[in-house]
Motif scaffolding. Structure first.
Motif, short mmCIF file in Angstrom:
data_model
loop_
_atom_site.label_atom_id
_atom_site.label_comp_id
_atom_site.label_asym_id
_atom_site.label_seq_id
_atom_site.Cartn_x
_atom_site.Cartn_y
_atom_site.Cartn_z
N PRO A 114 33.71 109.26 53.06
CA PRO A 114 33.00 108.04 53.45
C PRO A 114 31.68 107.90 52.72
CG PRO A 114 32.83 109.69 55.18
CD PRO A 114 33.72 110.27 54.13
N ALA A 115 31.34 106.68 52.34
CA ALA A 115 30.09 106.42 51.62
C ALA A 115 29.47 105.15 52.17
CB ALA A 115 30.36 106.26 50.13
N VAL A 116 28.17 105.16 52.39
CA VAL A 116 27.44 103.98 52.85
C VAL A 116 26.86 103.28 51.63
CG1 VAL A 116 25.34 105.32 53.31
CG2 VAL A 116 25.70 103.14 54.46
N VAL A 117 26.93 101.95 51.64
CA VAL A 117 26.63 101.16 50.44
C VAL A 117 25.51 100.17 50.72
CG1 VAL A 117 27.62 99.60 48.72
CG2 VAL A 117 29.06 101.35 49.78
N THR A 118 24.63 100.02 49.74
CA THR A 118 23.61 98.97 49.80
C THR A 118 23.24 98.57 48.38
OG1 THR A 118 21.49 98.32 50.77
CG2 THR A 118 21.59 100.51 49.78
N GLN A 119 22.42 97.54 48.25
CA GLN A 119 21.89 97.16 46.94
C GLN A 119 20.60 97.93 46.68
OE1 GLN A 119 21.25 92.98 46.35
NE2 GLN A 119 23.35 92.42 46.84
N ARG A 120 20.33 98.16 45.42
CA ARG A 120 19.09 98.85 45.05
C ARG A 120 17.88 97.99 45.43
NH1 ARG A 120 18.56 103.15 42.14
NH2 ARG A 120 20.67 102.95 41.26
N ASN A 121 16.88 98.63 46.03
CA ASN A 121 15.63 97.97 46.43
C ASN A 121 15.87 96.80 47.38
OD1 ASN A 121 14.18 99.70 44.64
ND2 ASN A 121 14.67 98.33 42.94
N PHE A 122 16.90 96.92 48.22
CA PHE A 122 17.24 95.82 49.13
C PHE A 122 16.28 95.81 50.33
CE2 PHE A 122 19.55 93.67 52.49
CZ PHE A 122 20.08 92.58 51.82
N ASP A 123 15.76 94.62 50.65
CA ASP A 123 14.87 94.46 51.80
C ASP A 123 15.50 93.45 52.74
OD1 ASP A 123 12.90 94.20 53.65
OD2 ASP A 123 11.38 93.41 52.28
N PRO A 124 16.12 93.88 53.84
CA PRO A 124 16.82 92.95 54.73
C PRO A 124 15.88 91.95 55.41
CG PRO A 124 16.72 95.16 55.69
CD PRO A 124 16.23 95.26 54.29
N LYS A 125 14.58 92.26 55.47
CA LYS A 125 13.65 91.35 56.14
C LYS A 125 13.48 90.04 55.37
CE LYS A 125 10.28 94.38 56.39
NZ LYS A 125 10.94 95.61 55.94
N GLN A 126 13.89 90.02 54.10
CA GLN A 126 13.75 88.80 53.30
C GLN A 126 14.89 87.80 53.56
OE1 GLN A 126 13.50 89.96 49.22
NE2 GLN A 126 11.54 91.02 49.45
N MET A 142 27.93 111.70 54.66
CA MET A 142 28.24 110.49 53.91
C MET A 142 27.49 110.43 52.59
SD MET A 142 28.32 107.70 56.97
CE MET A 142 28.95 106.45 55.90
N ARG A 143 28.19 109.96 51.56
CA ARG A 143 27.56 109.71 50.28
C ARG A 143 26.81 108.39 50.33
NH1 ARG A 143 31.88 109.67 45.78
NH2 ARG A 143 30.18 108.59 44.77
N GLN A 144 25.92 108.23 49.37
CA GLN A 144 25.20 106.97 49.23
C GLN A 144 25.63 106.29 47.93
OE1 GLN A 144 20.96 107.56 49.63
NE2 GLN A 144 21.25 109.26 51.05
N VAL A 145 25.98 105.02 48.02
CA VAL A 145 26.38 104.25 46.85
C VAL A 145 25.43 103.06 46.73
CG1 VAL A 145 28.18 102.86 45.77
CG2 VAL A 145 28.78 104.93 47.02
N ILE A 146 24.78 102.93 45.58
CA ILE A 146 23.85 101.84 45.33
C ILE A 146 24.52 100.82 44.43
CG2 ILE A 146 21.56 101.20 44.51
CD1 ILE A 146 21.55 103.10 46.91
N LEU A 147 24.61 99.58 44.90
CA LEU A 147 25.18 98.51 44.08
C LEU A 147 24.09 97.88 43.23
CD1 LEU A 147 27.49 96.58 46.57
CD2 LEU A 147 28.19 98.03 44.69
#
Length: 904
Positions: free
Chosen positions: A270-282, A464-469
């Motif tokens: 399993p790996a959790v994914v996000t975008q690089r430098n992602f700020d959900p508050k925006q 869990m691994r980390q995957v940066i999109l």
């Protein structure tokens, strides 16, 4: 050891082998055998349950209570390990070894109930008794909660073994009017209720799937009333929830948690994914959902292409992945479905490919939803996105869930345990080594760190691994293309297949070769002729090379096979057949095979006579080992006063010589013989001892401490280095050729470019070559090729100019293996080309890599293969094979092939 014990051991080993049990399944089966051997009365009708508990508690430290009125043992195995197959192993062992004939399998819900019936039914894809000879003629009689009234009257007539499969609801449910469940009512055929009949059996063994679901009072009471001799519980979660937290089971005898399954490669990573430098508050909630959905689809489409490519390259089943979207409620789910199927969402690509799974469906809609959900693994079923609220529970066992997009608020632990558990199963039963095929993605831009923190919690079984999109809006969507050989393309009229359905243009109308065969009947006849001719590859005594296919006897056999094939077809083909000159068609097909084939023999080299092996002496590298003496002091803490004292524990020397701590572990390896290798292993052990003596000023006691505590670790390090110095010699080697000419395998390429580039076109941005596909070939045995560098493209131009025919081999084409440390790896050369007087196998390497040990190991193995191929083909009028290792800086378009000299 008694004969009876030996017989039981043989049965155990036979079942393990026949059912191909994995390590944790084998461990569980052996634990059951150990329990019965320690307490034989556990299968007796006259049981002393407290005495059995005392006996078994001494064998299994975690067992403190059966938690039932009868002996019940829990096997806690992680999701994806294979609990249903283990049930089959349990039943096989208990029947064959102990004569148990009656079993009761309990399911917690309708989904698992239906799945169990399918898996216990002969001739189904996952039949649990495949390979068990005792059940081949008379498979166990399956009685279910739906047919027990009808089938119960014929018990024991068809098979000595009866397996009852029931949903727990059939036993504990109440009906209107206060009546008992139907299974407990009087049956005129049995003279009693079916439930009473079961409870009176002397050898009933109860198997409970997902047993954590039977801990409620009604379920416990009903199960106790069955009075089985033995209960076998299987679950991935050996605890129940309470107001005070998880309550662990007290009857666990085997515990194989998810962390172990991940370490052993039995489930996806399993790996959790996000975008690089992602700020959900925006982002607003709606915008955040849109971003997560779009990134989920990006991952899904990339995974789809990787799976397509992997299946083609390794000739395995195609897996269609799907994406799971977790909605807040049914209204939210409906909104998501509308968005996903709209034209604005990826240009409408997912219209008709998404389903909403929740309680809002009813009637025909619900039936259609369930049908699509149960068929989601099928490559022919269109669903690629499943939107659900909270309906996907245990038993929905799919292997093709690869991307999860959670849009529902939930704490991180619940999200991890409930959602991810549905997607951990592997489609090929084991990890492939291809990251995208082995990974489960959880798209969680707004919860990324929270999930990472929870996964890193020591009490959580997941890591869990980390995957940066990376954002890359300009890159074209990727595609995967399957390319058949030019021979197959000329006969079938087709050349390549795209995973996305895109139509690639292979050359201009003038450049494209006209189809060799036209019409359905003629193409079918030609394909049949091709398969018949290719079957002679495995008859080297009859057809040692492809040219031997022109032999009159082979031509007649081909004519007969094609005629018989067409005669079994529909009338329209028979009518067209009359217009076909089969002799001419077969002759034409045979010439195509010869023209489009480079004779590649399948060669096996087997040692014969006396085989000796050993290790060349070498200097040990211990630089990576930084070991310290362990503190052996005992800490004593008073429970009354909380005072703490320490007790020094001096080291008792186990061996007088430090080397013996290492040698005792080295001789455990199967490839090390003490009698033959004693001098070497003591020399290596002495090097290790001297390393630690010289590294620091350790006392003798400290050195004994280190080697006593870390002897196996040091031995592992030494053994890994010994593998690099291993040699093997035989008095002779027997070379066997099992195929005279091997058809070219299908190639599969991933590309980010929807254009087929002409191989003669100069590429300005050479960094993009790996993403491009090339065509425009005249002498290549494939219409499409992919290159790793512009140097390879340049060499292809030289081959186009000077070779008779050439191609770039794909994995598995040659099955040449070289030794890389402790591993044997497959070697895949860059090019193979047939010239007027020889066939060359070519590897192009950077000049600085020519002396690399792996490069040289590949070259040595390839040269041996070429020598054996030359010897075989030389006896049958074929051309010799040569191996060329060429420096990359010598590959210039103005060079000719005769000017190259191999670097080895």
């Amino acid at each position: 050891m008694t004969a009876n014990h030996i017989n039981k051991s043989r049965i155990l080993n036979a079942i393990t082998g026949r059912l191909s049990l994995r390590k944790p399944q084998e461990q569980a089966l052996k634990a059951l055998a150990k329990a019965i051997e320690a307490a034989p009365d556990i299968l007796s009708p006259t049981q002393d349950v407290p005495a059995l508990l005392r006996t078994l508690s001494a064998e299994f430290p975690k067992l403190s209570d059966f938690e039932r009125d009868f002996p019940s043992l829990c096997f806690a195995l992680a999701t994806g390990v294979g609990k249903t197959r283990l049930m089959g192993a349990f039943i096989s062992y208990l029947h064959i070894a102990y004569g148990i004939n009656n079993f009761f399998v309990l399911a917690p819900n309708l989904t698992i109930y239906n799945k169990l019936i399918s898996d216990f039914t002969p001739n189904t894809p996952k039949y649990v008794f495949t390979g068990i000879a005792e059940f081949s003629a008379y498979p166990p009689e399956i009685i279910t909660g739906d047919n027990y009234e009808e089938r119960g009257r014929n018990l024991g007539l068809l098979s000595p073994v009866t397996i009852n499969i029931f949903n727990i609801a059939k036993i504990v449910s109440e009906v209107r009017g206060g009546k008992a469940p139907k299974i407990k009512r009087l049956s005129e055929y049995l003279g009693d209720s079916y439930f009473s009949y079961l409870s009176e059996l002397d050898d009933l063994v109860l198997l409970m799937d997902e047993s954590h679901r039977y801990r409620a009072s009604a379920g416990m009471r009903a199960i106790n009333e069955l009075q089985p001799r033995l209960g076998l519980e299987l679950t991935a979660t050996p605890f129940t929830e309470s107001n005070k937290g998880p309550v662990q089971f007290e009857n666990v005898i085997v515990d194989y948690p998810l962390a172990c399954a991940m370490d052993d490669g039995f489930v996806k990573e399993p790996a959790v994914v996000t975008q690089r430098n992602f700020d959900p508050k925006q982002y607003s909630l709606e915008q955040l959902e849109q971003v997560k959905l779009e990134d989920g689809v990006r991952l899904h489409e990339a995974t789809k292409l990787e799976l397509f490519t992997y299946a083609r390259q390794h000739s395995v089943k195609l897996v269609k992945p799907f994406m799971l979207v977790i909605a807040r409620d049914t209204t939210h789910a409906a909104q998501l479905l509308e968005l996903i199927e709209s034209d604005e969402f990826f240009s409408g690509r997912y219209r008709g490919k998404a389903i909403q799974v929740d309680s809002s469906r009813s009637g025909a809609d619900e039936e259609q939803m369930i049908l699509r959900l149960l068929s989601v693994e099928s490559v022919d079923e269109p669903t690629e996105i499943v939107i659900h609220v909270n309906m996907l529970k245990e038993g929905w066992d799919v292997t093709n869930l690869y991307t999860i997009v959670p849009l529902r608020a939930a704490n991180a632990r619940t999200l991890i345990e409930q959602s991810i558990g549905r997607g951990l199963r592997l489609p090929y039963g084991k990890r492939t080594g291809v990251d995208a095929v082995d990974r489960l993605n959880i798209v969680a831009h707004d919860r990324f760190q929270e999930i990472v923190n929870e996964a890193n919690n020591p009490s959580n079984p997941l890591r869990m691994r980390q995957v940066i999109l990376e954002k890359d809006y300009d890159e074209q969507p990727k595609d995967s293309v399957a390319v058949i050989s030019k021979l197959e393309a000329l006969v079938s009229g087709q050349s390549l297949q795209s995973a996305t359905g895109y139509k690639y243009q292979i050359g201009s109308d003038k450049e494209r070769e006209k189809p060799i065969f036209s019409g359905v009947a003629e193409k079918e006849a030609a394909m049949t002729a091709l398969r018949v001719l290719q079957s002679y590859q495995n008859k080297p005594s009859v057809a040692p090379t492809s040219k031997a296919l022109l032999n009159e006897e082979i031509q007649q056999q081909a004519y007969k096979a094609v005629s018989e094939h067409l005669s079994n077809k529909q009338q329209s083909l028979l009518e067209d057949e009359e217009k076909i000159d089969l002799h001419e068609l077969i002759t034409k097909t045979t010439q195509l095979v010869i023209d489009q084939t480079i004779d590649i023999p399948r060669i096996m080299v087997v040692p014969s006579g006396d085989v000796t092996y050993g290790y060349t002496p070498f200097l040990l590298d211990m630089g990576n080992l930084n070991l310290q003496p362990s503190n052996r002091d005992l800490i004593i803490r008073s429970l009354q006063t909380d005072e703490q004292v320490s007790l020094s524990s001096p080291m008792n020397h186990k061996y007088p010589r430090l080397e013996d701590y290492i040698v005792e572990h080295l001789v455990d390896y199967d490839d090390i013989s003490y009698d033959e290798h004693a001098e070497l292993i003591y020399d290596l052990a002495a090097q290790a001892v001297n390393y630690f003596r010289d590294a620091r000023e350790y006392s003798e006691d400290e050195l004994h401490n280190i080697f006593y505590g870390f002897g196996k670790r040091i031995a592992d390090t030494i053994h890994a280095q010994m593998a690099e110095h291993y040699w093997e010699k035989a008095s002779s080697y027997e070379v066997t050729v099992t195929a005279g000419f091997i058809p070219l395998k299908e190639a599969a390429y991933t590309t980010a470019d929807k254009e087929l580039h002409n191989v003669r076109t100069t590429i300005q941005d050479k960094s993009k070559i790996k993403k491009m596909l090339f065509g425009g070939f005249k002498r290549c045995l494939y219409d499409v090729q992919k290159f790793d560098s512009d140097t390879e493209r340049t060499f292809a131009l030289i081959l186009e100019r000077e070779a008779m025919k050439w191609f770039k081999p794909v994995s598995g084409q040659f099955q040449i293996f070289y030794k890389d440390g402790v591993n044997h790896r497959e070697y895949q050369p860059d090019f193979v080309a047939e010239l007027n007087d020889k066939v060359i196998m070519v590897e192009i390497k950077a000049r600085g890599d020519l002396s690399d040990t792996v490069v040289l190991a590949k070259a040595e193995t390839a040269k041996k293969w070429c020598n054996n191929a030359s010897e075989y083909l030389g006896k049958h009028g074929g051309k010799p094979w040569l191996y060329w290792l060429i420096p990359h800086d010598e590959v210039l378009e103005n060079r000719d092939l005769q000017g190259f000299v191999s670097a080895v």
